[in-house]
Design a protein around this motif. Structure first.
Motif, PDB file in Angstrom:
ATOM      1  N   LYS A 157      67.915  39.934  29.822  1.00  0.00           N
ATOM      2  CA  LYS A 157      66.655  39.403  30.384  1.00  0.00           C
ATOM      3  C   LYS A 157      65.740  40.585  30.751  1.00  0.00           C
ATOM      4  CE  LYS A 157      68.214  34.992  31.211  1.00  0.00           C
ATOM      5  NZ  LYS A 157      68.674  34.599  29.894  1.00  0.00           N
ATOM      6  N   LYS A 243      56.059  30.270  40.473  1.00  0.00           N
ATOM      7  CA  LYS A 243      55.833  29.544  39.220  1.00  0.00           C
ATOM      8  C   LYS A 243      54.335  29.406  38.908  1.00  0.00           C
ATOM      9  CE  LYS A 243      57.049  25.050  37.281  1.00  0.00           C
ATOM     10  NZ  LYS A 243      57.564  25.434  35.982  1.00  0.00           N
ATOM     11  N   ILE A 254      57.553  28.864  33.246  1.00  0.00           N
ATOM     12  CA  ILE A 254      58.992  29.008  33.508  1.00  0.00           C
ATOM     13  C   ILE A 254      59.668  27.667  33.223  1.00  0.00           C
ATOM     14  CG2 ILE A 254      60.737  29.590  35.254  1.00  0.00           C
ATOM     15  CD1 ILE A 254      58.503  31.024  36.798  1.00  0.00           C
ATOM     16  N   GLU A 258      64.691  27.280  35.979  1.00  0.00           N
ATOM     17  CA  GLU A 258      64.942  28.687  35.662  1.00  0.00           C
ATOM     18  C   GLU A 258      64.144  29.595  36.615  1.00  0.00           C
ATOM     19  OE1 GLU A 258      67.151  29.621  33.687  1.00  0.00           O
ATOM     20  OE2 GLU A 258      67.507  27.916  32.346  1.00  0.00           O
ATOM     21  N   LEU A 259      64.459  30.902  36.525  1.00  0.00           N
ATOM     22  CA  LEU A 259      63.807  31.891  37.388  1.00  0.00           C
ATOM     23  C   LEU A 259      62.724  32.647  36.605  1.00  0.00           C
ATOM     24  CD1 LEU A 259      67.081  33.287  38.997  1.00  0.00           C
ATOM     25  CD2 LEU A 259      65.343  31.878  40.138  1.00  0.00           C
ATOM     26  N   GLU A 262      63.289  34.706  33.404  1.00  0.00           N
ATOM     27  CA  GLU A 262      63.397  34.026  32.115  1.00  0.00           C
ATOM     28  C   GLU A 262      62.179  34.303  31.235  1.00  0.00           C
ATOM     29  OE1 GLU A 262      66.085  32.218  30.011  1.00  0.00           O
ATOM     30  OE2 GLU A 262      66.397  32.524  32.150  1.00  0.00           O
ATOM     31  N   SER A 408      62.790  20.545  40.073  1.00  0.00           N
ATOM     32  CA  SER A 408      61.567  21.330  39.839  1.00  0.00           C
ATOM     33  C   SER A 408      60.705  21.457  41.089  1.00  0.00           C
ATOM     34  CB  SER A 408      60.703  20.670  38.762  1.00  0.00           C
ATOM     35  OG  SER A 408      61.369  20.665  37.547  1.00  0.00           O
TER      36      SER A 408
END
Ligand code: SF4
Ligand code: SF4
Length: 441
Positions: A157, A243, A254, A258-259, A262, A408
């Motif tokens: 990553k 985000k 994103i 996920e973080l 990603e 989310s």
């Protein structure tokens, strides 16, 4: 000042600004407390291991809790003195947390480091990450995630961009704003170090367009850092959330659950960047933090630098006390914080605000039946349906709530803020997530 709520086409809301109470107030030093109460766990993850005993004499900056394997963080003494006790104390939310209680030595020297960059030290990427771990640095914008873990992404990553987030958009809070105005050079220096720690090519600081003085400071300081920059974003809530920020600044989305890594990005708060600079250049671990004490229920709003573990009562007293006994105390921001039951709660690494609302400001709605207006849906920045999800949570249909992307939810509180029926949507969403976590363990 308009109280009208405006909806953004990207999701999110424009809430009436209140930070004007604090934005022009220079950071002041709170007189030192007699006793500090340091909760062992002030971060996300596993609590650390206590390495001191009752009766020990400790120095300001001495490590008193070591991190454990995995996601964990160190803790350091914020004053020099004797450890009076190690025991559970009320956390102000009806629970308890283990804390190290230190009585300050009145004769000890107490130094805060200066804000200049005269002691810059060159370090390798590995050394920077090690210093960050040893200094107990965590996400100081409120997230509390240990920074050394965040800056150690897996090899598959790669990170190309570091964002330093100065876009706090909760009403009343001016901590990031004042940090950008008063510690500008240190923010750039922290960004430079974080960029090096992860080998990222790009790095910039993000500030909201309504923070005019901070923008002027960033513009002037950026001349000294040719490889770094700053960006200005709309002052819409909650566009300071990772985000939203990444979408607004880089147009990268994103994936659900996920973080930011990603999509090749790491986001750190401006105070975290300052903490990194102070740790690397000045060998200072996290022992203080800046707190906004604000709201129309406090006599003299202030921005204060405070040793960790100081009971919030000392901050309130220093600000002249409450306007009325009926004032309401909120720890954190008004959108995402919690109502405090006690003024004995200590300031922690993530505690950026103490908001005292006057009776007139605080409208305690009784939760009423949903009128299906969909305002909560319009306000949600991650495009989920808080009305339907909370219906499922409240009827114990957790799988259905998950299918509607409960995971989310970034817990911004916008849905609850706009709901005309006063439904405590954020509280229900958090409860639903906690029940899902419990079921999965
Ligand atoms: S559902 Fe979650 S993300 Fe959406 S507005 Fe409510 S708190 Fe914010
Ligand atoms: S804003 Fe409140 S009343 Fe309107 S749909 Fe959402 S939960 Fe129902």
């Amino acid at each position: 000042m308009s109280d009208e709520i405006k909806f953004s086409s990207m999701g999110g809301i424009e809430i009436p600004p209140r930070e004007e109470l604090n934005t022009d107030l220079q950071i002041e030093e709170l007189p030192l407390p007699e006793v500090v109460y340091l909760p062992v766990k002030q971060h996300i993850g596993r609590p650390g291991k206590i390495i001191v005993n009752k009766g020990d004499y400790v120095k300001r900056g001495q490590c008193i809790v070591e991190e454990q394997e995995g996601v964990s963080a160190r803790l350091h003494a914020s004053v020099s003195g004797e450890i009076l006790d190690i025991k559970e104390i009320p956390d102000g939310m009806g629970g308890k947390s283990e804390a190290i209680i230190i009585k300050r030595d009145q004769n000890s020297e107490f130094k805060r480091i200066d804000f200049s960059l005269k002691n810059k030290k060159e370090k390798s990427a590995e050394e920077i990450r090690e210093i960050i771990k040893n200094s107990g640095i965590i996400g100081m914008g409120g997230a509390g995630f240990p920074t050394h873990i965040k800056l150690s992404p897996p090899a598959d990553k790669p990170i190309d961009t570091i964002i330093i987030n100065g876009s706090e958009s909760e009403p009343y809070i001016a901590v990031d704003d004042r940090t950008m105005q008063e510690k500008t050079a240190k923010i750039f220096r922290g960004l430079e170090l974080i960029k090096k720690a992860v080998g990222a090519e790009n790095g910039f600081i993000v500030c909201e367009e309504n923070k005019k003085n901070a923008i002027k400071k960033l513009a002037a300081e950026s001349q000294n850092w040719p490889e770094l920059n700053y960006q200005i974003v709309d002052s819409l809530y909650p566009h300071g959330a990772e985000k939203m920020l990444i979408e607004a600044c880089l147009n990268r989305e994103i994936p659900e659950g996920e973080l930011p890594m990603e999509v090749g990005v790491i986001v750190n708060n401006v105070q975290t960047a300052v903490a990194v600079a102070e740790a690397v250049d000045e060998q200072q671990p996290v022992v203080d933090r800046i707190v906004s004490v604000s709201g129309y229920g406090i006599k003299n709003p202030k921005n204060l630098i405070v040793p960790l573990g100081t009971p919030i009562k000392e901050l309130i007293d220093y600000c002249g006390g409450l306007v009325s006994k009926k004032s309401i105390l909120i720890i954190g921001g008004t959108m995402t914080g919690f109502r405090a039951e006690s003024t004995k709660i200590p300031v922690s690494k993530t505690g950026f605000g103490i908001i005292v609302l006057s009776e007139a400001e605080y409208k305690e709605y009784e939760s009423r039946v949903c009128i299906r207006c969909a305002k909560c849906v319009d306000a949600c920045p991650v495009y989920i349906t808080p009305n339907r999800i909370t219906d499922f949570i409240n009827n114990d249909y957790l799988e259905e709530a998950e299918a509607l992307s409960l995971a989310s939810c970034i817990e911004c509180g916008s849905c609850a803020y706009v709901c005309p029926a006063g439904r405590p949507l954020l509280r229900w969403l958090r409860e639903g997530k906690a029940r899902v976590r419990k079921r999965n363990n």
